[in-house]
Design a protein around this motif. Structure first.
Motif, mmCIF file in Angstrom:
data_model
loop_
_atom_site.group_PDB
_atom_site.id
_atom_site.type_symbol
_atom_site.label_atom_id
_atom_site.label_comp_id
_atom_site.label_asym_id
_atom_site.label_seq_id
_atom_site.Cartn_x
_atom_site.Cartn_y
_atom_site.Cartn_z
ATOM 1 N N THR A 1 1.016 -1.287 -0.007
ATOM 2 C CA THR A 1 0.337 -0.528 -0.389
ATOM 3 C C THR A 1 0.538 1.059 0.128
ATOM 4 O OG1 THR A 1 -1.478 -1.440 1.703
ATOM 5 C CG2 THR A 1 -2.190 1.315 1.634
ATOM 6 N N ASN A 2 0.413 2.409 -0.725
ATOM 7 C CA ASN A 2 1.473 3.416 -1.066
ATOM 8 C C ASN A 2 2.631 2.668 -0.755
ATOM 9 O OD1 ASN A 2 -1.037 4.639 -0.879
ATOM 10 N ND2 ASN A 2 -1.006 4.642 1.287
ATOM 11 N N GLU B 1 4.517 0.659 0.874
ATOM 12 C CA GLU B 1 4.661 0.304 1.520
ATOM 13 C C GLU B 1 4.726 -1.450 1.662
ATOM 14 O OE1 GLU B 1 5.531 1.086 5.528
ATOM 15 O OE2 GLU B 1 5.913 3.451 4.489
ATOM 16 N N VAL B 2 5.500 -1.964 1.988
ATOM 17 C CA VAL B 2 5.016 -4.156 2.078
ATOM 18 C C VAL B 2 4.483 -3.758 3.588
ATOM 19 C CG1 VAL B 2 6.305 -5.955 1.233
ATOM 20 C CG2 VAL B 2 6.336 -3.626 -0.284
ATOM 21 N N THR B 3 3.774 -5.277 3.492
ATOM 22 C CA THR B 3 3.677 -5.129 4.559
ATOM 23 C C THR B 3 2.789 -6.726 4.741
ATOM 24 O OG1 THR B 3 1.055 -4.294 5.185
ATOM 25 C CG2 THR B 3 2.757 -3.384 6.429
ATOM 26 N N TYR B 4 3.151 -7.962 6.043
ATOM 27 C CA TYR B 4 2.783 -9.174 5.612
ATOM 28 C C TYR B 4 1.818 -9.383 6.641
ATOM 29 C CZ TYR B 4 6.874 -9.490 2.570
ATOM 30 O OH TYR B 4 7.726 -8.966 1.502
ATOM 31 N N VAL B 5 0.646 -10.296 6.187
ATOM 32 C CA VAL B 5 -0.523 -10.198 7.632
ATOM 33 C C VAL B 5 -0.186 -12.363 7.496
ATOM 34 C CG1 VAL B 5 -2.647 -10.440 8.083
ATOM 35 C CG2 VAL B 5 -1.415 -8.482 6.637
#
Length: 86
Positions: free
Chosen positions: A58-59, A61-65
């Motif tokens: 998102t935007n 930015e990488v995140t891991y869920v």
């Protein structure tokens, strides 16, 4: 030579995908019942429970869920240990 012959003297690790987060207890119980049947095979030396994550960007930015029950919790449910192997 068959696959059975090749594996007869080698350790076999069975990978178990944990249930998705929010799974009903009945689904978890069904999976454990199936796993117990598989683990009756004396050729299986160990199991591996992977930590599965969903990658979200998102935007920039990488995140891991997490998408499944954490491996430590699933191991505890199936009678494993919460102790990590280094």
């Amino acid at each position: 030579m068959t696959l059975r012959d090749i594996l007869s003297n080698k350790p076999v690790i069975y990978e178990v995908v944990p249930p998705k987060l929010g799974s009903f207890e009945s689904e978890i119980a069904r999976r454990i019942e199936l796993l117990e049947r598989v683990l009756q095979d004396k050729r299986i030396d160990a199991i591996n429970i992977p930590e599965l994550m969903e990658r979200k960007e998102t935007n920039g930015e990488v995140t891991y869920v997490p998408t499944t029950i954490p491996p430590e919790e699933y191991a505890a449910i199936i009678g494993g240990s919460r102790e990590k192997i280094a």
